[in-house]
Scaffold this motif. Sequence first.
Motif, PDB file in Angstrom:
ATOM      1  N   LEU A 784       0.829  -1.211   0.000  1.00  0.00           N
ATOM      2  CA  LEU A 784       0.000   0.000   0.000  1.00  0.00           C
ATOM      3  C   LEU A 784       0.864   1.261   0.000  1.00  0.00           C
ATOM      4  O   LEU A 784       0.599   2.219  -0.721  1.00  0.00           O
ATOM      5  N   VAL A 785       1.911   1.247   0.805  1.00  0.00           N
ATOM      6  CA  VAL A 785       2.753   2.438   0.939  1.00  0.00           C
ATOM      7  C   VAL A 785       3.590   2.660  -0.318  1.00  0.00           C
ATOM      8  O   VAL A 785       3.735   3.784  -0.802  1.00  0.00           O
ATOM      9  N   CYS A 786       4.131   1.584  -0.880  1.00  0.00           N
ATOM     10  CA  CYS A 786       5.071   1.728  -2.003  1.00  0.00           C
ATOM     11  C   CYS A 786       4.370   2.043  -3.323  1.00  0.00           C
ATOM     12  O   CYS A 786       4.902   2.812  -4.126  1.00  0.00           O
ATOM     13  N   TYR A 787       3.205   1.448  -3.555  1.00  0.00           N
ATOM     14  CA  TYR A 787       2.651   1.476  -4.906  1.00  0.00           C
ATOM     15  C   TYR A 787       1.341   2.254  -5.035  1.00  0.00           C
ATOM     16  O   TYR A 787       1.077   2.816  -6.090  1.00  0.00           O
ATOM     17  N   PHE A 788       0.519   2.260  -4.001  1.00  0.00           N
ATOM     18  CA  PHE A 788      -0.793   2.883  -4.139  1.00  0.00           C
ATOM     19  C   PHE A 788      -0.666   4.403  -4.050  1.00  0.00           C
ATOM     20  O   PHE A 788       0.353   4.927  -3.579  1.00  0.00           O
ATOM     21  N   PRO A 789      -1.684   5.145  -4.508  1.00  0.00           N
ATOM     22  CA  PRO A 789      -1.607   6.610  -4.475  1.00  0.00           C
ATOM     23  C   PRO A 789      -1.243   7.144  -3.094  1.00  0.00           C
ATOM     24  O   PRO A 789      -1.464   6.483  -2.072  1.00  0.00           O
ATOM     25  N   ALA A 790      -0.732   8.374  -3.075  1.00  0.00           N
ATOM     26  CA  ALA A 790      -0.104   8.923  -1.869  1.00  0.00           C
ATOM     27  C   ALA A 790      -1.051   9.007  -0.684  1.00  0.00           C
ATOM     28  O   ALA A 790      -0.612   8.896   0.459  1.00  0.00           O
ATOM     29  N   THR A 791      -2.335   9.218  -0.909  1.00  0.00           N
ATOM     30  CA  THR A 791      -3.264   9.340   0.215  1.00  0.00           C
ATOM     31  C   THR A 791      -4.464   8.435   0.005  1.00  0.00           C
ATOM     32  O   THR A 791      -4.893   8.182  -1.117  1.00  0.00           O
ATOM     33  N   PHE A 792      -5.003   7.936   1.140  1.00  0.00           N
ATOM     34  CA  PHE A 792      -6.254   7.179   1.101  1.00  0.00           C
ATOM     35  C   PHE A 792      -7.416   8.144   0.859  1.00  0.00           C
ATOM     36  O   PHE A 792      -7.356   9.308   1.275  1.00  0.00           O
ATOM     37  N   PRO A 793      -8.481   7.666   0.226  1.00  0.00           N
ATOM     38  CA  PRO A 793      -9.716   8.473   0.213  1.00  0.00           C
ATOM     39  C   PRO A 793     -10.136   8.781   1.654  1.00  0.00           C
ATOM     40  O   PRO A 793      -9.996   7.938   2.543  1.00  0.00           O
ATOM     41  N   GLU A 794     -10.658   9.983   1.872  1.00  0.00           N
ATOM     42  CA  GLU A 794     -10.921  10.419   3.253  1.00  0.00           C
ATOM     43  C   GLU A 794     -11.879   9.502   4.008  1.00  0.00           C
ATOM     44  O   GLU A 794     -11.628   9.170   5.175  1.00  0.00           O
ATOM     45  N   PRO A 795     -12.989   9.038   3.398  1.00  0.00           N
ATOM     46  CA  PRO A 795     -13.874   8.130   4.158  1.00  0.00           C
ATOM     47  C   PRO A 795     -13.155   6.866   4.620  1.00  0.00           C
ATOM     48  O   PRO A 795     -13.358   6.404   5.735  1.00  0.00           O
ATOM     49  N   ILE A 796     -12.313   6.329   3.740  1.00  0.00           N
ATOM     50  CA  ILE A 796     -11.571   5.111   4.110  1.00  0.00           C
ATOM     51  C   ILE A 796     -10.582   5.414   5.226  1.00  0.00           C
ATOM     52  O   ILE A 796     -10.435   4.653   6.187  1.00  0.00           O
ATOM     53  N   ALA A 797      -9.897   6.560   5.130  1.00  0.00           N
ATOM     54  CA  ALA A 797      -8.930   6.925   6.167  1.00  0.00           C
ATOM     55  C   ALA A 797      -9.623   7.070   7.517  1.00  0.00           C
ATOM     56  O   ALA A 797      -9.103   6.606   8.546  1.00  0.00           O
ATOM     57  N   LEU A 798     -10.795   7.708   7.541  1.00  0.00           N
ATOM     58  CA  LEU A 798     -11.509   7.896   8.808  1.00  0.00           C
ATOM     59  C   LEU A 798     -11.956   6.557   9.396  1.00  0.00           C
ATOM     60  O   LEU A 798     -11.806   6.305  10.594  1.00  0.00           O
ATOM     61  N   THR A 825       0.338   2.772   8.689  1.00  0.00           N
ATOM     62  CA  THR A 825      -0.087   2.907   7.293  1.00  0.00           C
ATOM     63  C   THR A 825      -0.905   4.176   7.097  1.00  0.00           C
ATOM     64  O   THR A 825      -0.749   4.882   6.080  1.00  0.00           O
ATOM     65  N   ILE A 826      -1.798   4.478   8.050  1.00  0.00           N
ATOM     66  CA  ILE A 826      -2.595   5.714   7.952  1.00  0.00           C
ATOM     67  C   ILE A 826      -1.676   6.925   7.939  1.00  0.00           C
ATOM     68  O   ILE A 826      -1.863   7.864   7.148  1.00  0.00           O
ATOM     69  N   LEU A 827      -0.675   6.927   8.811  1.00  0.00           N
ATOM     70  CA  LEU A 827       0.273   8.049   8.857  1.00  0.00           C
ATOM     71  C   LEU A 827       0.958   8.232   7.506  1.00  0.00           C
ATOM     72  O   LEU A 827       1.133   9.357   7.022  1.00  0.00           O
ATOM     73  N   GLN A 828       1.360   7.116   6.876  1.00  0.00           N
ATOM     74  CA  GLN A 828       2.097   7.216   5.615  1.00  0.00           C
ATOM     75  C   GLN A 828       1.200   7.545   4.431  1.00  0.00           C
ATOM     76  O   GLN A 828       1.688   8.029   3.412  1.00  0.00           O
ATOM     77  N   LYS A 829      -0.102   7.262   4.555  1.00  0.00           N
ATOM     78  CA  LYS A 829      -1.005   7.475   3.422  1.00  0.00           C
ATOM     79  C   LYS A 829      -1.984   8.614   3.686  1.00  0.00           C
ATOM     80  O   LYS A 829      -3.096   8.622   3.164  1.00  0.00           O
ATOM     81  N   SER A 830      -1.603   9.593   4.512  1.00  0.00           N
ATOM     82  CA  SER A 830      -2.474  10.733   4.804  1.00  0.00           C
ATOM     83  C   SER A 830      -1.731  12.025   4.518  1.00  0.00           C
ATOM     84  O   SER A 830      -0.500  12.083   4.629  1.00  0.00           O
ATOM     85  N   ASP A 831      -2.490  13.038   4.177  1.00  0.00           N
ATOM     86  CA  ASP A 831      -1.908  14.364   4.041  1.00  0.00           C
ATOM     87  C   ASP A 831      -2.475  15.256   5.137  1.00  0.00           C
ATOM     88  O   ASP A 831      -3.249  14.813   6.006  1.00  0.00           O
ATOM     89  N   SER A 832      -2.102  16.539   5.123  1.00  0.00           N
ATOM     90  CA  SER A 832      -2.532  17.436   6.192  1.00  0.00           C
ATOM     91  C   SER A 832      -4.050  17.577   6.211  1.00  0.00           C
ATOM     92  O   SER A 832      -4.670  17.704   7.276  1.00  0.00           O
ATOM     93  N   GLY A 833      -4.690  17.525   5.026  1.00  0.00           N
ATOM     94  CA  GLY A 833      -6.152  17.619   4.983  1.00  0.00           C
ATOM     95  C   GLY A 833      -6.804  16.451   5.693  1.00  0.00           C
ATOM     96  O   GLY A 833      -7.766  16.617   6.454  1.00  0.00           O
ATOM     97  N   THR A 834      -6.295  15.246   5.433  1.00  0.00           N
ATOM     98  CA  THR A 834      -6.840  14.065   6.114  1.00  0.00           C
ATOM     99  C   THR A 834      -6.601  14.160   7.616  1.00  0.00           C
ATOM    100  O   THR A 834      -7.451  13.779   8.414  1.00  0.00           O
ATOM    101  N   MET A 835      -5.416  14.632   7.993  1.00  0.00           N
ATOM    102  CA  MET A 835      -5.073  14.721   9.412  1.00  0.00           C
ATOM    103  C   MET A 835      -6.076  15.588  10.172  1.00  0.00           C
ATOM    104  O   MET A 835      -6.447  15.293  11.303  1.00  0.00           O
ATOM    105  N   LYS A 836      -6.522  16.657   9.542  1.00  0.00           N
ATOM    106  CA  LYS A 836      -7.475  17.542  10.214  1.00  0.00           C
ATOM    107  C   LYS A 836      -8.801  16.836  10.456  1.00  0.00           C
ATOM    108  O   LYS A 836      -9.536  17.164  11.380  1.00  0.00           O
ATOM    109  N   SER A 837      -9.120  15.861   9.617  1.00  0.00           N
ATOM    110  CA  SER A 837     -10.402  15.151   9.749  1.00  0.00           C
ATOM    111  C   SER A 837     -10.358  14.072  10.815  1.00  0.00           C
ATOM    112  O   SER A 837     -11.403  13.625  11.291  1.00  0.00           O
ATOM    113  N   LEU A 838      -9.145  13.597  11.147  1.00  0.00           N
ATOM    114  CA  LEU A 838      -9.039  12.510  12.116  1.00  0.00           C
ATOM    115  C   LEU A 838      -9.310  13.032  13.524  1.00  0.00           C
ATOM    116  O   LEU A 838      -8.966  14.166  13.865  1.00  0.00           O
TER     117      LEU A 838
END
Length: 1888
Positions: A784-798, A825-838
């Motif tokens: 997930l970290v190496c190959y998938f896009p840089a951030t998870f979709p926000e609903p999935i991350a939450l 994994t959440i830390l590596q696949k989240s950006d600042s926008g996602t972090m604000k939602s957590l």
Amino acid sequence: MGAEREARACAAFYGQLGIAQPVLSCLRCLRQFAGSTAKRCKDKHLEEALLLSRVLSEGLRVLGEAEARPLLRCVLAFQMEATGSSSSFQKLEQIVTQLAVGKEALLAQEVGALLAGLAPQGEVLSPGDLQSVCMFMEESSLGRQHWRQNLAPLLQRLATTLRWVLQSQPAPGGTWDYLVIKACLQLFQVLPKDVAPLVWSTAGKSETLQSLLGLLLEVAWGKAPNKDTRLLAGTALSMLVNTAPQPKHGASAMLALFQLSDRAGAGELKFGELAVEAPPVLEPDGLEKLVLTRGLLTCCRMDVLSCQLESFTHKACLLLDVVFPTVCALTKEQKDCHYYCFQACALWLQRLRESLPAVWHLTGTRILAQDTELLRQLTRLVWDNAETPVEGVSEFIHSSFRLLLEIYHLECQHFQDQERPLYQQMLQRVVSMPWQIKAKYVPLCAIVPYVGSQQVLDTYADLPQHLLSCLSTNHLCPAATEVYKALVRQQCAEWQDGQRGAESALAERWALCWLPLLSQALRSPLPILQSNAANHLLAWTLRQLPATQAPLAARFSGQDTASLRAWVSLLKAQKSVAGALPLRGEALERLSRCLGAREEGIRLAALGLLCCSPSTNRPLSGTEVRLLREFLPLNLNCDSSSFRQLLQAAVRKALVRLRDSSLAQLRGKVPRGTEPGEGAGQLAQAVGFVEWLLQLSIASLSPGSNYQRKKTALLLLAAVLETCTDTWSPERKKGQPPRTMATLLSYARQSGCWDFFSQPNLLALLSCLQDSTNEIRDLASELLVCYFPATFPEPIALALFQLAQDALHSPRVQEAEAGAVLMKTILQKSDSGTMKSLALEAEAALTLPNRGLCFAQHLLHVLQAQYAAACQDLLQAAATAPMHGPIAALRRCLLQVPEVAASMRAAELAQSWQELLTRLVTTARDITSFLLGALQSQQGPGTDERAAAPSFADMGNAIGSLIMLGKGRRQEEEEEDSVLLSEEHSLILTCCWVSVKEIGLLLGGLAELLLDPALPAGSGSLLPLPTLQTATRVFQEILLRCRHWGAVEGCSMGFTKFCAALLNHPDAELQAIPQTILEQGLETLSGPRSSSITRRAAGFPMLFLCIVSGEAPAQGRPLLTRCVQMLLALATTALPQDWDQTLDLPQVCALHVLQTLVRGAGLGGALLRHATPMVDLALRGLGSPCWAMRNAAIQLFSALTSRLLGQQRSRGEGCLAEGVSLQAFLGQHPQLGAVLLGELGAAAGPVPGGPHLRPALHAVLTLLAQLQPGTDGPGSPSACFLGPLLALAESPIYAVRAMAAKALVPVVPPPWRRGLLLRLARQLPAAPGRVRSHNAVHGRLLQMRALLASAPGTSGLSTEALRPVALQLEARGWLLTPAQRCPLVRAAFLQILALLPASFSPSFAQSIRAAIGTELGSLPPGGKLGCTKLQVGSAILHQTMAHFTCSEAARLADGERIGAVCSLLRQPNPDVQLAVLSWVIAGEGGTCKELEKALGLTLLENLGSVLRERRDREFLRLYLEALLHLYRDPSSWSQEASHKLQGSSAVCLEMLLHMVEAERPGPDLLFQALCAASLLLAHRVGAKDGPLVERWCAALEECSRSASSEVLRLAAAWSLQTAGADVVRRTLRAACPSLVPVALRLINVGIHLLQDEEREVRHEASGFASLLRLDRGKSLPDSCVFVQDNVGLLGLLQLLLAEFGEHPETFDSLLQHLPVLNLRGIVEELEANKAASLYKEDEPNVFAEPAVLARQLLPVLLQLLEKAPAGSPLHASALRWLSAMGPSILRDLQYCEHCWSQEAAARWAMKALACAKLHVAVAVLLVRAQLAAQVLRVLGDSAAAVPGLGCSTQELEQELELVQGLLAQHGLAPTLSQGDVPREPGPPTKAA
């Protein structure tokens, strides 16, 4: 940051110029280069910058110097910061040179200004400055030019720097002094002509250089602590000698240096015109001579080494008369610098080889003549050290052997000497060495070119067999390979000399010599032997001699498993050599059989054949793709880890071929192997195969799959993503995607394929993140970290974050660890926008600018909250909020996320990180004190940290109190005591131990990360000294007060990293911390000890091991030396007079600590320096009056033995491979020999007052017995052991006599063995009256037996050679007769006779036979002897006689002797019968088929009476086991066997079945009884045997249940293979139609056993399936290739469909395999989200996969319905099933639609992703629904009236389609296309 500043200025300067764009692009590449950490990234960016510089060069050429200067200065600034990497510096040198074309003077000016500013005059050069000096001198021509012009100032600065460094005494691990000396060395090397006048000219003499010379001498003499620095100083001095204009001046200076070292540094040194006072030797360790010698041999000029020395009376030179004596002396010293000593030895021979003409010119004679001292010393030096275990030394010894022989050969040629005895001496010595000694094979390779191959093979007749043994032993395999290659190369050269022979003729000659060897190895059932022969010998042979393919192929043309295994290995090797092999006809059919074979090695070799190709852009053929599609689905659940890894590697090769060939076609090129017009088809085929593999992998990741399938699927998915995406991974050295990968991706996506990162794929990997195993979780996270896009979709991350929060509160360790992985994994696949939602903690949200800091703050808050809860109620906290989850999450997020590590080094965040880490360490300390105190009834940080580890009873009482407290009960209300731990006990223990372990790992990892000396200077301040001291106390507390080994082990890993980080840190205050802990530990060890009934040392010894393991090996390990010396002194302290057995004695603890140090893997050879005193201590401890001391001593001795003997046999190797000879052992440890010899001498010598026990004697003998014989003569050190060992033959203790005989073997070299045997034989008494001592006679017989049995067939003792020994034994034949009254002596004598069967005269052989016949024939029933007095050892004598009789019958195959063996079985004496049965079971009669046949008939004949008598269960078990062994091969059964059983077969079968059904005699006997019943049944199945067959079938069904023991399930599988196939085949031939129901039940049992969790059970069951796959019309072949389990399972399903489809029972029996699960209950349980309990009930069979089996059954069930005619009984069965199950199927489908179409499902959707029960229930429901729809369709109107169903076929299918779509959206119903369903490999089609 100077380069960054220059880059900004440069960008601003060129912003308005015409070349701004290429300049800015180049600057961007240079900045990316500077910002990258991975070398591959740096190289990539520099390559791009170099390409841009070539474009820029044209633009700069037209500009003036002022316009070019900023860019050149900028690149030079980057170059100055890249001096730590030679490759980066060279690339930047190319860039700056390219940019300066036409402006070279400007560049020289800039370089000069840059280097001049390194340090002002007289100042000290920093390490960075020194690195720049070295790099510009080595790699830059302009840099060399600058230093040539500024030589004097540079020398001055180097001298000033070196003086300051030596005076300031830098850290031991520092590199400052090393860099100064490196700069001096390069200066002398690069500018010799400029330096020479300063040394050798009176006028040019330099005071600065004279000072520098003195400083270099100080370093060489030990002023610098680092060994590498001292060695480099020696090289620098030698390089200075090279500047001498005349060789004799250089030689004189070097001689003065050597003489100075001999004088221990006193006096003045005259070096050319320079004169320096010799520095004092601080610690004379002998290293100064090594420093000079190695430096001289490394780089000194040849003419200096070989010129005549004027100060000698004879013609002498440095090489022969000064250096060689020094080398010899160095190699004899027992120092920890053996590596460099033997490197010097190899270098000396190399320099002698290069200077031979000059030396011959000087001496005028041969230097290696036969009797010269030089040759004698050289040969002794290399042979004495040939077996040294020091890593790296063996390579130097090997090259020394080759160089010595080459020099000897050149001398013989030069002086025309035809007599060359050295070759024969070396060859004889090699032949006499045991095969296990690795050191024999390198000299053998070296000798071959000089004596010829034929002489080697004639002299060494056992070589082929020895090579086979080596190939089956891992560490000997490379040596054996080299011998084979050397001999074959030599043979080819000899055969081709003088003739142009055809290649086929060469192959024929090769086959005569080597085909048997290679054939035996490749056909071997031993996997290691087969793979080593295929990998190391076969491919090389085909490359060397391609024509050998024909004889090899002819040898492997059989149909048995061994032939197939060898054939596919041959084909694979042939393809790797030839490039391509056409697969068609018989070859394709055989390959298909190999791909479905049961043996993993065959399948892997066949897979490798499909996937490999010498050219990566050769496309896969249609046949290869088809076979891969058949193969992969059937091999996903293999339970061998190595198979999975090799499967992934093979598939990766196939994917690379598909990718590269597709890219070539897209570029318009036609790859090799492509037929005209096939390009477009092959491109579509490649895209389609990758898409199919992707879907197969994703579908296999379902939680309903077993671990094996998921792990394989993840590996395959990793191969797909690594190969077929354009993700660039800097850490990978190779396998990066091609630059044009985007073209192929675009093509595939236009075709609707390769959507690697789709939602279903993401959900499948997210389900793996919640798996219960680390391997699955970590691999899924990595993908997930190496190959998938840089951030998870926000609903999935939450949703994931909430799931992770819940998991961190779970008491189950696996769930908490899964939560930690989720957090990372959440830390590596989240950006600042996602972090604000957590939903992070409020304080953590304040640090949002940095994600890592934000996350760490949050996790620390969670941990502190859980700690606070634990302080209130530990029991409740352990159940709902244990602390190990957040600690594990912190460890992963802080240590395993590169972005977090980078943010810690950012200056702007340093303060925040320091505060957080300080709070974290403080919290860890409080938690540790609290938990360990709770287990001692002492809670809180105030607990005494020096308290000893509590006993288990203390911990139990403390936990009991905590439970009472948590439940609110008083102590008086304590429940009744239970033997088993309650769940509450386990909760508290798990919480404590796992949390403590995680704390140790976290703190150790932090220290390793933040105290790395390579980091910027400010990073260490994140862990200031007080914080590190707090962490130190935490480690001490855990290791001193903890008893749980898992916690101790985890903490020890962390503490080792912690100590290593401190000891390698430049700060002296930090370096002192481990030493302080060590001193405190030693002080604690010496103090009064506590009571500890269990005597367990807990974590205390690990404290010492962790500290000394952290030391850098290059520093001499002073802490280890101090520790061992203190422990030895403490352990040798006398015990007090009034010692208490209930207390832990300091001496005992010291022994335990020493044992831990010896077993420590990280110390290795460093401890061998202390081996002698430790062995001495252990031997003395064995005689201690204290039992704890003796116990600790024997453990220490065992650990020392393993460490001293080195290489041990690994699992899977063919034979014992300990390969240290006694001679080499004593050479490596000379003082140890004296210790062992002293103990032997004391035991063997006369003792006043009669014999006494020697407790240490057995240990010494055991150690000696594990060594190998050497090749030394009578005067060697090992010969001293012979006398005491021979004297021990008279010991009154049997065990001492037996072990002394084994210990004698390594003492006697093979050439001396015959003489000693003769001597021992003559010492045997010739008549009864001459027996002085029965013990002595017995001991000598044991010694003779050991010498004869030590190396059968390889000792060089032929029948003729042993004839004199046999004559002596014949003269003492009375020892076998009753005249010798001791049965043990008679038995030992007979065992010797059994080892010499062909050496006796016929009359003596007859007398042996008569004596045995008389003895055994006179035994009455029950074995009672005629005399009333029972003799000790008589049973052993009778068993020995029985074994001898059996062996002779097998050897001679004589009818009379075979009859005698059979008569022994009929004899009533149990000892004799058991001896014969055990001999049969051991398989010793396998070479004589006549004997096996006769024994089998005898056992069958007596079977009935044995079963009726049932006198002894063990006898019955052995009897049945022997019977089964003799008839293990179906072809062994004959008409005669059936005739023997006539009349009794049914009775025997009845008794055996009764035993299985009613008696339950225990699993082992039950196994034999069921298998024996199956053997009898297999040869009498008929219509009248129906009841017996049904009873047997019922027994199989009972034994095959998952709840039965493994032994019974294995018995069921074996029985099924033995008789089941025959029962089923009879029903197929319509011979017994009444047995059809039984046949269906048997097939059902087979389906069940093929899914068993034990591999052996599945393999036996696959034999049943394999036999049923054979054509019905053919008889059973002699060798049936058994198929793999999954192939067998599909074969059984196809058999049911093809042969039993019309039987109604078939449909019902298959439906039994579809489990009925309560889907609604599972969903409701998920919705309830109850707290997890600690324990989870395991499935009875964790390997079985109901969901996978259901999908496999579906097409079979559908086809059964389609094939059945209307109105058939099968339709009636289907209607009954639909009536029973249809309504519930519809209800469950509607329930699924209701659940997953609501938003409420989102709350538990993530948890549902990982619920295995839910996935299985859903998969089975979908299968049942599809089956129900088919039943409705087939039955039509008759099914419309099913009550409760109320829907048509179309409505049901619509509902099914809707539900399937809904489930797929939520990751619950991965769908495979019909082509993805596993199917049985069929015959190849014509199109293929």
